[in-house]
Design a protein around this motif. Sequence first.
Motif, PDB file in Angstrom:
ATOM      1  N   ARG A 197      78.950 -90.799  98.266  1.00  0.00           N
ATOM      2  CA  ARG A 197      78.060 -91.904  98.608  1.00  0.00           C
ATOM      3  C   ARG A 197      76.758 -91.755  97.838  1.00  0.00           C
ATOM      4  O   ARG A 197      76.476 -90.703  97.266  1.00  0.00           O
ATOM      5  CB  ARG A 197      77.776 -91.943 100.113  1.00  0.00           C
ATOM      6  CG  ARG A 197      77.005 -90.755 100.639  1.00  0.00           C
ATOM      7  CD  ARG A 197      76.876 -90.787 102.158  1.00  0.00           C
ATOM      8  NE  ARG A 197      76.083 -89.667 102.656  1.00  0.00           N
ATOM      9  CZ  ARG A 197      74.773 -89.710 102.862  1.00  0.00           C
ATOM     10  NH1 ARG A 197      74.095 -90.830 102.611  1.00  0.00           N
ATOM     11  NH2 ARG A 197      74.132 -88.662 103.317  1.00  0.00           N
ATOM     12  N   ALA A 233      82.474 -84.175 106.033  1.00  0.00           N
ATOM     13  CA  ALA A 233      83.223 -85.129 105.227  1.00  0.00           C
ATOM     14  C   ALA A 233      82.688 -86.545 105.363  1.00  0.00           C
ATOM     15  O   ALA A 233      82.807 -87.360 104.442  1.00  0.00           O
ATOM     16  CB  ALA A 233      84.703 -85.091 105.615  1.00  0.00           C
ATOM     17  N   THR A 234      82.090 -86.860 106.494  1.00  0.00           N
ATOM     18  CA  THR A 234      81.602 -88.225 106.729  1.00  0.00           C
ATOM     19  C   THR A 234      80.131 -88.416 106.388  1.00  0.00           C
ATOM     20  O   THR A 234      79.671 -89.546 106.278  1.00  0.00           O
ATOM     21  CB  THR A 234      81.814 -88.616 108.203  1.00  0.00           C
ATOM     22  OG1 THR A 234      81.087 -87.706 109.046  1.00  0.00           O
ATOM     23  CG2 THR A 234      83.291 -88.566 108.569  1.00  0.00           C
ATOM     24  N   THR A 235      79.393 -87.321 106.217  1.00  0.00           N
ATOM     25  CA  THR A 235      77.957 -87.438 105.973  1.00  0.00           C
ATOM     26  C   THR A 235      77.514 -86.890 104.624  1.00  0.00           C
ATOM     27  O   THR A 235      76.387 -87.167 104.192  1.00  0.00           O
ATOM     28  CB  THR A 235      77.160 -86.707 107.070  1.00  0.00           C
ATOM     29  OG1 THR A 235      77.516 -85.311 107.055  1.00  0.00           O
ATOM     30  CG2 THR A 235      77.461 -87.294 108.446  1.00  0.00           C
ATOM     31  N   ALA A 295      84.887 -81.795 109.533  1.00  0.00           N
ATOM     32  CA  ALA A 295      85.029 -83.247 109.645  1.00  0.00           C
ATOM     33  C   ALA A 295      83.683 -83.955 109.576  1.00  0.00           C
ATOM     34  O   ALA A 295      83.558 -85.016 108.951  1.00  0.00           O
ATOM     35  CB  ALA A 295      85.749 -83.595 110.944  1.00  0.00           C
ATOM     36  N   ARG A 296      82.658 -83.400 110.207  1.00  0.00           N
ATOM     37  CA  ARG A 296      81.345 -84.047 110.177  1.00  0.00           C
ATOM     38  C   ARG A 296      80.802 -84.073 108.763  1.00  0.00           C
ATOM     39  O   ARG A 296      80.228 -85.080 108.322  1.00  0.00           O
ATOM     40  CB  ARG A 296      80.377 -83.315 111.100  1.00  0.00           C
ATOM     41  CG  ARG A 296      78.981 -83.956 111.145  1.00  0.00           C
ATOM     42  CD  ARG A 296      78.093 -83.289 112.166  1.00  0.00           C
ATOM     43  NE  ARG A 296      77.871 -81.888 111.865  1.00  0.00           N
ATOM     44  CZ  ARG A 296      77.180 -81.061 112.639  1.00  0.00           C
ATOM     45  NH1 ARG A 296      76.685 -81.500 113.780  1.00  0.00           N
ATOM     46  NH2 ARG A 296      77.022 -79.797 112.289  1.00  0.00           N
TER      47      ARG A 296
END
Length: 353
Positions: free
Chosen positions: A335, A176-178, A173-174
């Motif tokens: 991103r 996926a966000t960074t 999960a970490r």
Amino acid sequence: MWWNDIYVSASAAWLGRREDVRDAVAEGRYDAADAVRDDYLAIRVSDDVHPPDMAVAAARLAMERSAVPAGDVALLAHASVSFQGRDHWVPASYIQSRTVAGSATALDIRQSSNGGLAALDLAASWLAARPESRAALVTTADRYGLPEFDRYRSDSSLPRGDGATAVVLSRGARAATTAVARLLSTVLLGDSTHEGAYRGMRPWGESYGGRDVPVDLRARTWEYLATGATGEEVVATLTAGQQRALKQALSEAGVEADDVARFVFPNGRWWHRGLDPDRTTWEWGRQVGHMGAGDQAAGFTHLVETRALRAGDHVVLSGAGVGMNFGCAVLEMLRTPDWDPVETPPSPDGRTP
């Protein structure tokens, strides 16, 4: 292989100094006709930093750019083509000791110019098969200098450039966000029909000191062609294998070729023919040279550092190695990180072990 929950958290590249190919031609080190045909502008040269230390520099920067703790790295896979500075040792362990340390497995990958993609596929497989593993570090490093290798004459159409790369893969999960990108698919294929094209037909060498140096890959190819194969057949096998890997990777990722924002091929002119130059990295690659195992990771890093990609873009990394081995990876950008373009990160303290 289609991947779920595998991410590219960061990447970095270390490149040698820029050498204008016109200087090499003027000094008689690069044939003028070859220079016109090959269409390079410059080649990167490392004068005194050796491959393992190049890889350490790239890896340190990639880890700094990522949000991955060093203790999360469960695998360090190092791919290379050229001599790494010592015989009978494991460069991957040296790189590990100077970057993430810990108890991660350290592996060396020797699959020629397809080594970087092979290491990427291995790292993704490692993470997917071991739920307790959270991250992997993939590095490449190659340096082509005499007497071992003549960067302008040992091979045809692919003058060599010196440099290293690093890619941090992660899951969870970490991540996926960074992360910078999501790894959608990787494919590795082989076709040994013409494996002798870079081996040649001479008897095996009996010792390191008995080798012919500098390496003459052109002579090996002519030796092989004298057995009855044709150059057209060899090129056709090479082209077909790379296209097969690319098409399979796109299919498994669920991505159409027309929807790919950028293609990163090996840094050689003929790989980019037929495509809009704005969709490839050739304008960059012709100022770098063929980096052996690292063209794909270095090209991807260049695209990210220069803000040439945005969230939602698909990127294809395509490669081929002697033998013949073929690889392809498809990524989706998540991103655009605020990375400053850094081609030569500071070298590690000390340039020898």
